[in-house]
Design an enzyme around this catalytic site. Structure first.
Site, PDB file in Angstrom:
ATOM      1  N   GLY A   1       0.719  -1.293   0.086  1.00  0.00           N
ATOM      2  CA  GLY A   1       0.109  -0.033   0.174  1.00  0.00           C
ATOM      3  C   GLY A   1       0.938   1.348  -0.072  1.00  0.00           C
TER       4      GLY A   1
ATOM      5  N   MET B   1      -4.250  -6.621  -7.190  1.00  0.00           N
ATOM      6  CA  MET B   1      -3.691  -7.980  -7.752  1.00  0.00           C
ATOM      7  C   MET B   1      -4.848  -8.783  -8.519  1.00  0.00           C
ATOM      8  SD  MET B   1      -0.612  -7.000  -8.173  1.00  0.00           S
ATOM      9  CE  MET B   1       0.646  -5.972  -7.470  1.00  0.00           C
TER      10      MET B   1
ATOM     11  N   LEU C   1     -10.214  -7.517 -12.790  1.00  0.00           N
ATOM     12  CA  LEU C   1     -11.654  -7.143 -12.997  1.00  0.00           C
ATOM     13  C   LEU C   1     -12.379  -7.700 -14.109  1.00  0.00           C
ATOM     14  CD1 LEU C   1     -11.268  -3.881 -10.959  1.00  0.00           C
ATOM     15  CD2 LEU C   1     -12.428  -5.944  -9.922  1.00  0.00           C
TER      16      LEU C   1
ATOM     17  N   ASN D   1      -5.434   3.087 -12.776  1.00  0.00           N
ATOM     18  CA  ASN D   1      -4.580   2.071 -12.436  1.00  0.00           C
ATOM     19  C   ASN D   1      -3.245   2.743 -12.422  1.00  0.00           C
ATOM     20  OD1 ASN D   1      -3.596  -0.285 -11.682  1.00  0.00           O
ATOM     21  ND2 ASN D   1      -2.903  -0.746 -13.902  1.00  0.00           N
TER      22      ASN D   1
ATOM     23  N   HIS E   1       0.585   1.450 -13.020  1.00  0.00           N
ATOM     24  CA  HIS E   1       1.440   0.320 -13.346  1.00  0.00           C
ATOM     25  C   HIS E   1       3.051   0.710 -13.639  1.00  0.00           C
ATOM     26  CE1 HIS E   1       2.245  -3.754 -15.424  1.00  0.00           C
ATOM     27  NE2 HIS E   1       3.127  -3.080 -16.251  1.00  0.00           N
TER      28      HIS E   1
ATOM     29  N   VAL F   1      -6.154  -5.905 -20.419  1.00  0.00           N
ATOM     30  CA  VAL F   1      -5.316  -5.540 -19.103  1.00  0.00           C
ATOM     31  C   VAL F   1      -4.174  -4.690 -19.471  1.00  0.00           C
ATOM     32  CG1 VAL F   1      -3.825  -6.904 -17.641  1.00  0.00           C
ATOM     33  CG2 VAL F   1      -5.848  -8.030 -18.342  1.00  0.00           C
ATOM     34  N   ASP F   2      -3.904  -3.620 -19.014  1.00  0.00           N
ATOM     35  CA  ASP F   2      -3.031  -2.553 -19.087  1.00  0.00           C
ATOM     36  C   ASP F   2      -3.267  -1.916 -20.426  1.00  0.00           C
ATOM     37  OD1 ASP F   2      -1.952  -3.086 -16.400  1.00  0.00           O
ATOM     38  OD2 ASP F   2      -0.625  -4.569 -17.383  1.00  0.00           O
TER      39      ASP F   2
ATOM     40  N   ALA G   1       8.586   8.092  -9.864  1.00  0.00           N
ATOM     41  CA  ALA G   1       7.326   7.789 -10.771  1.00  0.00           C
ATOM     42  C   ALA G   1       6.088   7.831 -10.000  1.00  0.00           C
ATOM     43  CB  ALA G   1       7.592   6.944 -11.956  1.00  0.00           C
TER      44      ALA G   1
HETATM   45  C1  GAR Z   1       3.156  -0.970  -7.374  1.00  0.00           C
HETATM   46  O1  GAR Z   1       4.647  -0.910  -7.956  1.00  0.00           O
HETATM   47  C2  GAR Z   1       2.241  -0.966  -8.407  1.00  0.00           C
HETATM   48  O2  GAR Z   1       2.470  -0.044  -9.672  1.00  0.00           O
HETATM   49  C3  GAR Z   1       2.190  -2.360  -8.750  1.00  0.00           C
HETATM   50  O3  GAR Z   1       2.385  -3.184  -7.604  1.00  0.00           O
HETATM   51  C4  GAR Z   1       2.842  -2.410  -6.765  1.00  0.00           C
HETATM   52  C5  GAR Z   1       2.138  -2.341  -5.671  1.00  0.00           C
HETATM   53  O4  GAR Z   1       2.759  -1.627  -4.323  1.00  0.00           O
HETATM   54  N1  GAR Z   1       1.030  -2.662  -9.780  1.00  0.00           N
HETATM   55  C6  GAR Z   1       1.179  -3.666 -10.630  1.00  0.00           C
HETATM   56  O5  GAR Z   1       1.993  -4.196 -11.172  1.00  0.00           O
HETATM   57  C7  GAR Z   1      -0.258  -3.583 -11.363  1.00  0.00           C
HETATM   58  N2  GAR Z   1      -0.363  -4.474 -12.622  1.00  0.00           N
HETATM   59  P1  GAR Z   1       1.979  -0.689  -3.124  1.00  0.00           P
HETATM   60  O6  GAR Z   1       1.185  -1.876  -2.756  1.00  0.00           O
HETATM   61  O7  GAR Z   1       3.061  -0.531  -2.369  1.00  0.00           O
HETATM   62  O8  GAR Z   1       1.492   0.241  -3.828  1.00  0.00           O
END
Ligand code: GAR
Length: 207
Positions: free
Chosen positions: A12, A91, A94, A108, A110, A150-151, A180
């Site tokens: 998070g 993760m 949807l 989202n 990424h 997806v993405d 970023a």
């Molecule tokens: C982040 O790097 C986010 O961009 C990625 O998971 C991590 C979550 O970290 N998301 C994906 O890969 C989605 N395809 P966080 O729980 O510390 O925010």
């Protein structure tokens, strides 16, 4: 004021960046009204509780189908009057029905420069492992609207980050977050809530 739901599954840190931005008055016309976790043990839930944000846990395993899961999520979001859904390290993919119902209202983050290192199977540390295996010199993060692909939804913002000699997936992930993700995501959420974003096909303009 737009009610924001942040969907999480893990640490998070992106949720934290949104909470910090909100507390600093940097989310214009929006407030985080709900945090939904797909994982009951996610540290993100503790971050939300500490900021006095209501939480809910919706486990995919508790539902027979993706549509049943999305139906429960949809009902919860509507009950809370949510106007923007933010996937911040969420993760669970949807289903199409949910993406259509919330078209242009799901954002989202990424951890790569889409269309590199994205799509099914590219999430979390795996994205950075793939970038290092390819030997790219530049990676980054993308914030985008969510579509059925997806993405694949319209890109709101991207920022490049240098890969450094000797990087591990963990060091690269941290740099991409710091340089970023934690900057782009709160900015995009604020832009959305302030009504500054317009979607024209694949192109998002920022007024
Ligand atoms: C982040 O790097 C986010 O961009 C990625 O998971 C991590 C979550 O970290 N998301 C994906 O890969 C989605 N395809 P966080 O729980 O510390 O925010």
């Amino acid at each position: 004021m737009i009610n924001i739901a942040v969907l999480v599954s893990g640490g998070g840190t992106n949720l934290q960046a949104l909470i910090d931005a909100q507390q600093a008055g940097r989310i214009e016309n929006g407030r985080i009204a709900l945090v939904v976790s797909s994982n009951p043990d996610a540290f993100a839930l503790e971050r939300a509780a500490k900021a006095d944000i209501p939480t809910a846990v919706l486990r995919r395993k508790a539902f027979d189908t993706a549509d049943a899961y999305a139906g429960a999520l949809d009902a919860l979001l509507r009950e809370k009057g949510i106007g923007l859904v933010v996937l911040a390290g969420f993760m669970t993919v949807l289903p199409d029905s949910f993406c259509r119902a919330w078209e242009n209202r799901i954002i989202n983050v990424h951890p790569s420069l889409i269309p590199s290192f994205c799509g099914e199977g590219f999430y979390g540390l795996h994205v950075h492992e793939a970038a290092l295996a390819k030997g790219v010199k530049v990676t980054g993060a993308t914030v985008h609207f969510v579509s059925e692909v997806v993405d694949g939804g319209a890109i709101i913002a991207q920022k490049a980050v240098e890969v450094e000699e000797g990087d591990t997936p963990e060091t690269l992930q941290r740099r991409v977050m710091e340089q970023a993700e934690w900057i782009l995501l709160p900015q995009a959420v604020s832009d959305f809530c302030a009504g500054r974003l317009t979607v024209n096909g694949a192109w998002v303009s920022r007024k």
